[in-house]
Design an enzyme around this catalytic site. Structure first.
Site, PDB file in Angstrom:
ATOM      1  N   TYR A  19       0.853  -1.179   0.000  1.00  0.00           N
ATOM      2  CA  TYR A  19       0.000   0.000   0.000  1.00  0.00           C
ATOM      3  C   TYR A  19       0.888   1.227   0.000  1.00  0.00           C
ATOM      4  O   TYR A  19       1.659   1.432   0.934  1.00  0.00           O
ATOM      5  CB  TYR A  19      -0.918  -0.019   1.218  1.00  0.00           C
ATOM      6  CG  TYR A  19      -1.798   1.208   1.326  1.00  0.00           C
ATOM      7  CD1 TYR A  19      -2.656   1.550   0.280  1.00  0.00           C
ATOM      8  CD2 TYR A  19      -1.770   2.013   2.447  1.00  0.00           C
ATOM      9  CE1 TYR A  19      -3.453   2.669   0.362  1.00  0.00           C
ATOM     10  CE2 TYR A  19      -2.577   3.136   2.537  1.00  0.00           C
ATOM     11  CZ  TYR A  19      -3.416   3.458   1.489  1.00  0.00           C
ATOM     12  OH  TYR A  19      -4.209   4.564   1.569  1.00  0.00           O
ATOM     13  N   HIS A 170     -12.608  -7.406  -9.913  1.00  0.00           N
ATOM     14  CA  HIS A 170     -11.632  -6.459 -10.486  1.00  0.00           C
ATOM     15  C   HIS A 170     -10.848  -7.048 -11.661  1.00  0.00           C
ATOM     16  O   HIS A 170     -10.156  -6.312 -12.367  1.00  0.00           O
ATOM     17  CB  HIS A 170     -10.641  -5.987  -9.417  1.00  0.00           C
ATOM     18  CG  HIS A 170     -11.283  -5.196  -8.318  1.00  0.00           C
ATOM     19  ND1 HIS A 170     -12.001  -4.044  -8.554  1.00  0.00           N
ATOM     20  CD2 HIS A 170     -11.343  -5.396  -6.976  1.00  0.00           C
ATOM     21  CE1 HIS A 170     -12.468  -3.568  -7.409  1.00  0.00           C
ATOM     22  NE2 HIS A 170     -12.089  -4.374  -6.432  1.00  0.00           N
ATOM     23  N   ASP A 206     -20.428  -5.248  -3.899  1.00  0.00           N
ATOM     24  CA  ASP A 206     -19.161  -5.025  -3.207  1.00  0.00           C
ATOM     25  C   ASP A 206     -18.951  -3.508  -3.066  1.00  0.00           C
ATOM     26  O   ASP A 206     -19.463  -2.736  -3.878  1.00  0.00           O
ATOM     27  CB  ASP A 206     -18.021  -5.653  -4.025  1.00  0.00           C
ATOM     28  CG  ASP A 206     -16.681  -5.618  -3.315  1.00  0.00           C
ATOM     29  OD1 ASP A 206     -16.341  -6.606  -2.643  1.00  0.00           O
ATOM     30  OD2 ASP A 206     -15.964  -4.589  -3.420  1.00  0.00           O
ATOM     31  N   HIS A 208     -16.386  -1.831  -3.705  1.00  0.00           N
ATOM     32  CA  HIS A 208     -15.603  -1.288  -4.822  1.00  0.00           C
ATOM     33  C   HIS A 208     -16.316  -1.507  -6.158  1.00  0.00           C
ATOM     34  O   HIS A 208     -17.046  -2.493  -6.322  1.00  0.00           O
ATOM     35  CB  HIS A 208     -14.232  -1.969  -4.886  1.00  0.00           C
ATOM     36  CG  HIS A 208     -13.430  -1.834  -3.641  1.00  0.00           C
ATOM     37  ND1 HIS A 208     -13.421  -2.790  -2.645  1.00  0.00           N
ATOM     38  CD2 HIS A 208     -12.605  -0.842  -3.225  1.00  0.00           C
ATOM     39  CE1 HIS A 208     -12.621  -2.394  -1.659  1.00  0.00           C
ATOM     40  NE2 HIS A 208     -12.115  -1.219  -1.975  1.00  0.00           N
ATOM     41  N   ASP A 295     -17.431  -5.387   2.292  1.00  0.00           N
ATOM     42  CA  ASP A 295     -16.580  -4.239   2.610  1.00  0.00           C
ATOM     43  C   ASP A 295     -17.411  -2.952   2.666  1.00  0.00           C
ATOM     44  O   ASP A 295     -16.888  -1.867   2.930  1.00  0.00           O
ATOM     45  CB  ASP A 295     -15.380  -4.112   1.657  1.00  0.00           C
ATOM     46  CG  ASP A 295     -15.654  -4.578   0.242  1.00  0.00           C
ATOM     47  OD1 ASP A 295     -16.834  -4.805  -0.092  1.00  0.00           O
ATOM     48  OD2 ASP A 295     -14.689  -4.711  -0.537  1.00  0.00           O
ATOM     49  N   TYR A 334     -13.724  -7.245   4.664  1.00  0.00           N
ATOM     50  CA  TYR A 334     -12.437  -7.414   5.347  1.00  0.00           C
ATOM     51  C   TYR A 334     -12.486  -7.207   6.855  1.00  0.00           C
ATOM     52  O   TYR A 334     -11.464  -7.367   7.525  1.00  0.00           O
ATOM     53  CB  TYR A 334     -11.390  -6.498   4.682  1.00  0.00           C
ATOM     54  CG  TYR A 334     -11.399  -6.746   3.190  1.00  0.00           C
ATOM     55  CD1 TYR A 334     -10.867  -7.932   2.685  1.00  0.00           C
ATOM     56  CD2 TYR A 334     -12.028  -5.881   2.307  1.00  0.00           C
ATOM     57  CE1 TYR A 334     -10.951  -8.225   1.324  1.00  0.00           C
ATOM     58  CE2 TYR A 334     -12.122  -6.159   0.949  1.00  0.00           C
ATOM     59  CZ  TYR A 334     -11.581  -7.331   0.468  1.00  0.00           C
ATOM     60  OH  TYR A 334     -11.677  -7.638  -0.855  1.00  0.00           O
TER      61      TYR A 334
END
Ligand code: SP5
Ligand code: ZN
Length: 353
Positions: A19, A170, A206, A208, A295, A334
């Protein structure tokens, strides 16, 4: 409800992700799927099924064969090149800006690099996606989990749940990323289209945006993609997920993005869910593929919505109330302490509970 699960995910034993250049403890860890499995077993009312092998053909129906080849060869290449590291993450990616001002054919015609350091960037999106020794087998098993869930629903189940890990949304046609290697939901949707000749909807809840699912079906009129997610202006995957992305060609109008602000409440979330479901039922078809992420939960370490466990039961109910059959596939989520209860809540809602 029938649940499809494979222990092969344990081989994708990820400890760290990168990250902003620093290694940090991984979010997408094996314990996630084990927590969900234990919660469903403890809850009762779920029968567990091993996936059956479906081979490469359903994968190449949506992915570049080169992506499969790279994922199969990556770890052997790490060993052959004596890189001596516990996991592989790229540091150089082919951003489109590298080719600015050059003819589009030049970028498209470049050869895949030979070294694994080049190849992992070539086929990748970002550094949160470490690859380890068991990643390929786990990713293949997650696809088989998704396809076996499809089999159960096409054989007559009203709804079935595939405990996919690693997740998938993704992953684009020629790209892994965001903890994803193969796009389980896209492979499932494509398999349903081919088996039934019907149109299929993907409902992606989700946190994202599912950039991979959007990309794969961008020009397709037979797969409708609807997603409720964090506004890409502030959140990963940053470069796709805006409301103005509605599809092109035969897929024009068949992509619905509903980006949301930070702090999203249960109440506002349900408004977005209703909007997405309205669009789903306005189209023909009898099956919805759900990309299910938790998430969106208030305490998620990488999300910023404010959802509670109670809303998941309500969302499950509303999705089931469409009357369509549901292929429910796990994506992200998560905050491990609530992962079990959130999954149980959603599935119970979808199962008429
Ligand atoms: C399937 C899925 O949910 N994939 C998400 C991929 C997110 N990748 C970016 C993660 C950024 C982590 N940020 C850490 C912030 C620590 N405060
Ligand atoms: Zn996510």
């Amino acid at each position: 409800m029938k649940v499809v699960y494979s222990p092969a995910h344990l081989g994708h034993d990820v400890t760290h992700e990168t990250y902003l250049g620093q290694p940090i403890p991984a979010h997408e860890v094996a314990e996630r799927a084990e927590i969900i499995r234990a919660a469903l077993q403890h809850d009762g009312g779920y029968s567990f099924h091993e996936p059956t092998e479906h081979g490469e053909d359903p994968i190449t129906a949506v992915h570049d064969p080169g992506l499969i080849r790279f994922l199969a060869e990556a770890w052997p290449a790490v060993q052959r090149e004596r890189l001596e590291r516990p996991y592989l993450v790229a540091d150089t990616y082919p951003t489109f800006r590298m080719f600015e001002g050059m003819s589009p054919g030049l970028a498209a015609g470049q050869p895949e690099p030979r070294s694994v350091a080049g190849r992992v960037g070539w086929w990748g999106l970002d550094t949160s996606n470490p690859l380890v020794e068991g990643t390929y087998q786990a990713a293949r098993a997650a696809v088989d989990v998704a396809l076996t869930t499809v089999d159960l629903v096409l054989a007559g189940e009203q709804a079935a749940y595939g405990l996919c890990r690693p997740p998938g949304h993704h992953a684009a046609r020629s790209m892994a990323g965001g903890y994803c290697f193969f796009n389980n939901a896209a492979i499932a949707a494509e398999a349903i289209v081919r088996a039934t000749g019907e149109r299929v909807a993907i409902l992606d809840v989700d946190y994202h945006h599912g950039n991979g699912s959007q990309q794969i079906f961008w020009r397709r009129g037979d797969v409708f993609y609807a997603s409720i997610h964090a506004d890409p202006a502030r959140q990963y995957p940053f470069f796709l997920g805006y409301a103005h992305e509605t599809g092109e060609g035969p897929g024009s109008g068949e992509n619905l993005n509903l980006p949301q602000q930070a702090g999203l409440s249960d109440e506002r979330y349900l408004v977005a869910v209703d909007r997405a479901l309205e669009a789903v039922v306005a189209r023909p078809g009898s099956v919805i593929v759900v990309s299910l992420g938790f998430d969106t939960y208030g305490q998620d370490p990488i999300g910023d919505f404010a959802l509670t466990t109670a809303v998941y039961a309500e969302v499950g109910r509303r999705v089931a109330a469409t009357g369509r059959r549901l292929v429910i596939l796990q994506e992200g989520g998560y905050y491990r302490p609530a992962l079990g209860q959130n999954t149980v809540a959603w599935l119970r809602g979808a199962d008429g509970g």
